[in-house]
Scaffold this motif. Structure first.
Motif, short mmCIF file in Angstrom:
data_model
loop_
_atom_site.label_atom_id
_atom_site.label_comp_id
_atom_site.label_asym_id
_atom_site.label_seq_id
_atom_site.Cartn_x
_atom_site.Cartn_y
_atom_site.Cartn_z
N TYR A 285 0.84 -1.20 0.00
CA TYR A 285 0.00 0.00 0.00
C TYR A 285 0.88 1.25 0.00
O TYR A 285 2.01 1.25 0.50
N THR A 286 0.30 2.35 -0.54
CA THR A 286 0.97 3.64 -0.56
C THR A 286 -0.02 4.73 -0.14
O THR A 286 -1.11 4.82 -0.71
N PHE A 287 0.34 5.51 0.87
CA PHE A 287 -0.48 6.65 1.27
C PHE A 287 0.36 7.57 2.17
O PHE A 287 1.47 7.22 2.57
N THR A 288 -0.18 8.74 2.47
CA THR A 288 0.55 9.75 3.25
C THR A 288 -0.31 10.22 4.42
O THR A 288 -1.51 10.43 4.27
N ILE A 289 0.34 10.36 5.59
CA ILE A 289 -0.33 10.87 6.79
C ILE A 289 0.26 12.24 7.12
O ILE A 289 1.49 12.40 7.19
N LYS A 290 -0.61 13.20 7.34
CA LYS A 290 -0.14 14.55 7.69
C LYS A 290 -0.64 14.94 9.09
O LYS A 290 0.05 14.76 10.08
N THR A 291 -1.86 15.44 9.15
CA THR A 291 -2.38 15.92 10.44
C THR A 291 -3.43 14.98 11.01
O THR A 291 -4.07 15.31 12.01
N GLU A 292 -3.63 13.82 10.39
CA GLU A 292 -4.69 12.92 10.82
C GLU A 292 -4.43 12.36 12.22
O GLU A 292 -3.28 12.09 12.59
N SER A 293 -5.50 12.19 12.97
CA SER A 293 -5.41 11.53 14.27
C SER A 293 -5.27 10.03 14.06
O SER A 293 -5.40 9.52 12.93
N LEU A 294 -5.04 9.30 15.15
CA LEU A 294 -4.92 7.85 15.05
C LEU A 294 -6.20 7.23 14.49
O LEU A 294 -6.15 6.39 13.58
N ASN A 295 -7.34 7.65 15.01
CA ASN A 295 -8.60 7.09 14.53
C ASN A 295 -8.86 7.43 13.06
O ASN A 295 -9.38 6.60 12.31
N GLU A 296 -8.47 8.63 12.65
CA GLU A 296 -8.63 9.00 11.25
C GLU A 296 -7.72 8.16 10.36
O GLU A 296 -8.12 7.74 9.26
N THR A 297 -6.52 7.88 10.83
CA THR A 297 -5.60 7.06 10.05
C THR A 297 -6.10 5.62 9.95
O THR A 297 -6.04 5.00 8.88
N LEU A 298 -6.59 5.10 11.06
CA LEU A 298 -7.14 3.74 11.03
C LEU A 298 -8.36 3.68 10.11
O LEU A 298 -8.59 2.67 9.42
N GLY A 299 -9.16 4.75 10.08
CA GLY A 299 -10.29 4.79 9.16
C GLY A 299 -9.83 4.77 7.71
O GLY A 299 -10.44 4.10 6.86
N LEU A 300 -8.75 5.51 7.42
CA LEU A 300 -8.19 5.51 6.08
C LEU A 300 -7.69 4.11 5.71
O LEU A 300 -7.93 3.62 4.59
N MET A 301 -7.03 3.46 6.64
CA MET A 301 -6.53 2.11 6.40
C MET A 301 -7.69 1.14 6.17
O MET A 301 -7.60 0.21 5.35
#
Length: 323
Positions: A285-301
């Motif tokens: 997988y390829t993606f970028t995390i900037k200002t996202e919270s942990l829950n937002e990142t897990l949602g993206l995943m």
């Protein structure tokens, strides 16, 4: 008893005059190790009194090699000098000899250490105007006399270095037995169990094993991965060096990585422990995390990988339907 003290006195005099062989030194060690404080003071007093200040200062100067310490010795009063030689003489003779130990103590530096806790990052301006960032669960150590005679740092974990050029004063970063020597450049260093990765953004760096064995010289946008168990095993590839230092801008780049590697990086980024169950490690997988919270990142995943996850404090569980 008197003969015993006389023997010790004579041996110490011989040792101070550099006239002692291995057998006599071993005997002196044994004698001093069993002597009481009172008898030692009785033995040392006449020895000390028999040497004038100029003679003592001359001997001290020979082992110190620094004039400022000679001035300190001159200012010592009689009582302090007598106690000092008693305190120094026993451990010195019993370990390695007065001159070597005293010189070692004079050259000993204090060390500063910068640490980044789990889920955090730290930044440091060094005395030479170089800049250092260290990533989560990493540490940086350097001597208090940094930038005086050498610029040497010791890194554990991951760090990014923006080095100020100083002619004749190379900048060295040590990661275990791997040494990175530069004069002015930008580079990222990351150490994992069994491997060190160095990514060069600008300038040039020389990479050594044990300070003398040159492994490689890197040019911008070259990344080297070194097997720390066998530094002869390494790979060099060409990639965008900027991507390896972008974490200093609070940006995490995931580039063609599987869920195991992603979870390790995410856990370090947010300071959490991630446990994986029934996941597909072949998919990248390829993606970028900037200002996202942990829950937002897990949602993206979840959107990318179809995962189920739960968060309980610092514990995160990720499950994936691989059917």
């Amino acid at each position: 008893m008197k003969d015993h003290k006389d023997n010790i006195t004579n041996d110490i005099r011989d040792w101070m005059n550099n006239d002692v062989d291995a057998k006599k030194l071993d005997r002196l060690k044994s004698q001093l190790g069993t002597a009481s404080t009172e008898s030692l003071d009785e033995i040392l007093s006449p020895i000390w009194d028999s040497y004038d200040n100029d003679s003592i200062n001359e001997r001290r100067y020979h082992v110190q090699q620094e004039s400022r310490q000679k001035e300190k010795v001159r200012r010592l009063n009689y009582k302090y000098r007598r106690l000092q030689i008693a305190a120094i003489l026993i451990p010195v003779i019993m370990v390695m000899g007065f001159a070597a130990l005293y010189w070692g103590m004079e050259k000993q530096s204090n060390y500063f250490e910068l640490q980044a806790l789990k889920g955090e990052k730290s930044f440091l301006n060094l005395p030479d105007r170089s800049k250092v960032w260290i990533n989560s669960e990493s540490s940086l150590r350097y001597a208090s006399d940094f930038n005086m005679e050498e610029r040497h740092l010791y890194l554990k974990g991951e760090g990014f270095f923006d080095v100020a050029h100083q002619a004749g004063l190379p900048f060295t970063v040590s990661v275990g037995s791997i040494n990175i020597v530069v004069k002015g450049t930008k580079f990222n260093v990351k150490s994992d169990p069994g491997e060190v990765e160095i990514a060069l953004l600008e300038g040039k760096v020389d990479v050594f094993h044990d300070k003398t064995q040159l492994i490689a010289s890197l040019l911008p946008n070259q990344i080297i991965n070194i097997d720390t168990n066998d530094p002869r095993k390494f790979t060099i590839r060409n990639e965008r060096g900027e991507d390896y230092g972008i974490w200093t801008q609070n940006i995490l780049v995931i580039q063609n990585e599987n869920l195991s590697d992603i979870s390790r990086k995410i856990g370090k980024w947010y300071g959490v422990n991630i446990r994986l169950f029934n996941v597909d490690l072949d998919q990248k997988y390829t993606f970028t995390i900037k200002t996202e919270s942990l829950n937002e990142t897990l949602g993206l995943m979840n959107q990318l990988m179809s995962i189920d996850y739960s968060v309980n404090g610092e514990e995160v569980v990720i499950r994936q339907d691989t059917k």
